[in-house]
Design an enzyme around this catalytic site. Structure first.
Site, short mmCIF file in Angstrom:
data_model
loop_
_atom_site.label_atom_id
_atom_site.label_comp_id
_atom_site.label_asym_id
_atom_site.label_seq_id
_atom_site.Cartn_x
_atom_site.Cartn_y
_atom_site.Cartn_z
N ASN A 1 -7.44 -83.34 23.57
CA ASN A 1 -8.25 -83.50 22.36
C ASN A 1 -7.37 -83.12 21.17
OD1 ASN A 1 -10.12 -83.44 20.31
ND2 ASN A 1 -11.15 -81.56 21.02
N LYS B 1 -7.97 -83.27 18.22
CA LYS B 1 -8.77 -82.82 17.07
C LYS B 1 -8.33 -83.61 15.82
CE LYS B 1 -9.32 -78.30 19.19
NZ LYS B 1 -10.24 -77.19 19.12
N HIS C 1 -19.01 -81.84 21.83
CA HIS C 1 -18.00 -80.79 21.64
C HIS C 1 -18.57 -79.68 20.74
CE1 HIS C 1 -14.36 -78.74 20.33
NE2 HIS C 1 -13.77 -79.25 21.41
N GLU D 1 -17.39 -78.08 18.39
CA GLU D 1 -17.13 -78.23 16.95
C GLU D 1 -18.07 -79.28 16.34
OE1 GLU D 1 -12.86 -78.79 17.16
OE2 GLU D 1 -12.63 -76.70 17.79
N GLU E 1 -16.89 -75.41 28.17
CA GLU E 1 -16.03 -74.79 27.16
C GLU E 1 -16.80 -73.66 26.48
OE1 GLU E 1 -12.86 -77.64 25.57
OE2 GLU E 1 -14.69 -78.18 24.56
N GLY F 1 -10.13 -72.33 20.59
CA GLY F 1 -9.36 -71.93 19.40
C GLY F 1 -9.09 -70.43 19.38
N SER G 1 -8.51 -72.63 24.93
CA SER G 1 -7.23 -71.89 24.86
C SER G 1 -6.37 -72.03 26.11
CB SER G 1 -7.49 -70.41 24.56
OG SER G 1 -8.13 -70.30 23.30
#
Ligand code: PEP
Length: 250
Positions: free
Chosen positions: A8, A10, A95, A97, A165, A171, A210
């Site tokens: 990903n 991003k 996701h 985010e 996740e 992150g 991570s």
């Protein structure tokens, strides 16, 4: 069975030229990692060009997010139909985010159903923001799973990827411990079994949060997962090369 690694990217990199360079580096690493299936989810704006320029069979492409409606007045959105036409055969859905930007379980449910109808592989992302002492996070994970899969029949479970996740590990500086992932994988499988019976066991489970070359091997050996969803470490060709080589050895 091959290990699935989804990159990903991003909102990286910043230009098409850099994206092509990153794809080139990823391609070299992916070609060497014979036991790994690699999916790249670049920013939507680069998807078509990258897919069109890619010569090879090893890498598949995905979209990081897309709208469930196929057309209409949705300023700034990209539809799953458009993403599919641009070369995406995978779709990351729900996701953390995106959820933080307002995506609801109902949006996720619709997107999963549309992706399947388009014969794309939905990567349904689930995971709690925090963990309390009495295990409330399990109820939330169950709820996200049930909601995301509400329109998915048992026969389609083999076409679904569940990416667990934990938001607190995305992150971050450290991944979740493989032992904890193992427990979560058992919980996810039990939930799927309760909903679908045996066909529920056909869904693949990935870990994301991570991951890099140092923690990927133990996660794959001890975490009871069939692959990894990788963010930051996938947007740098040298880091991703080290990661894929560690996964290949694991
Ligand atoms: C992600 O974006 O899904 C992710 C896991 O990010 P990172 O690897 O950077 O934590």
């Amino acid at each position: 069975m091959k290990t699935l690694v989804i990159a990903n990217w991003k909102m990286n990199p910043q230009t098409l030229a850099e994206a092509k360079k990153l794809l080139e580096g990823t391609k070299k690493a992916a070609d060497k990692a014979k036991g790994v299936t690699v999916v790249i989810a670049p920013p939507a704006i680069f998807l078509h060009e990258l897919r069109a320029s890619y010569r090879g069979k090893k890498i598949s492409f995905g979209i990081q997010n897309a709208h469930a409606e196929s057309a209409g007045s949705y300023t700034g959105e990209t539809s799953l139909t458009q993403a599919h036409a641009a070369g995406a055969s995978w779709a990351i859905i729900g996701h953390a985010e995106r959820r933080a930007m307002g995506e609801t379980d109902l949006d996720v449910r619709k997107k999963v159903a549309v992706a399947l109808a388009l014969k794309m592989t939905p990567v349904l992302c689930i995971g709690e923001k925090t963990r309390g002492p009495s295990g409330e996070h399990l109820a939330l994970v169950k709820e996200q799973l049930k909601a995301g899969l509400a329109d998915v029949p048992a026969a389609k479970l083999s076409k679904i990827v569940i990416a667990y996740e934990p938001v607190w590990a995305i992150g971050a500086t450290e991944a979740m411990k493989p032992h904890d992932m193992h427990e979560m994988a058992i919980f996810i499988r039990k939930t799927l079994f309760d909903i679908y019976g045996k066909p529920g066991m056909a869904a693949k489970i990935l870990y994301g949060g991570s991951i890099d070359e140092t923690n990927a091997p133990s996660m794959l050996r001890e975490g009871d997962v069939q692959g990894l969803l990788v963010g930051r470490a996938s947007a740098d060709a040298a880091r991703f090369t080290r990661l894929l080589s560690a996964v290949e050895k694991a």
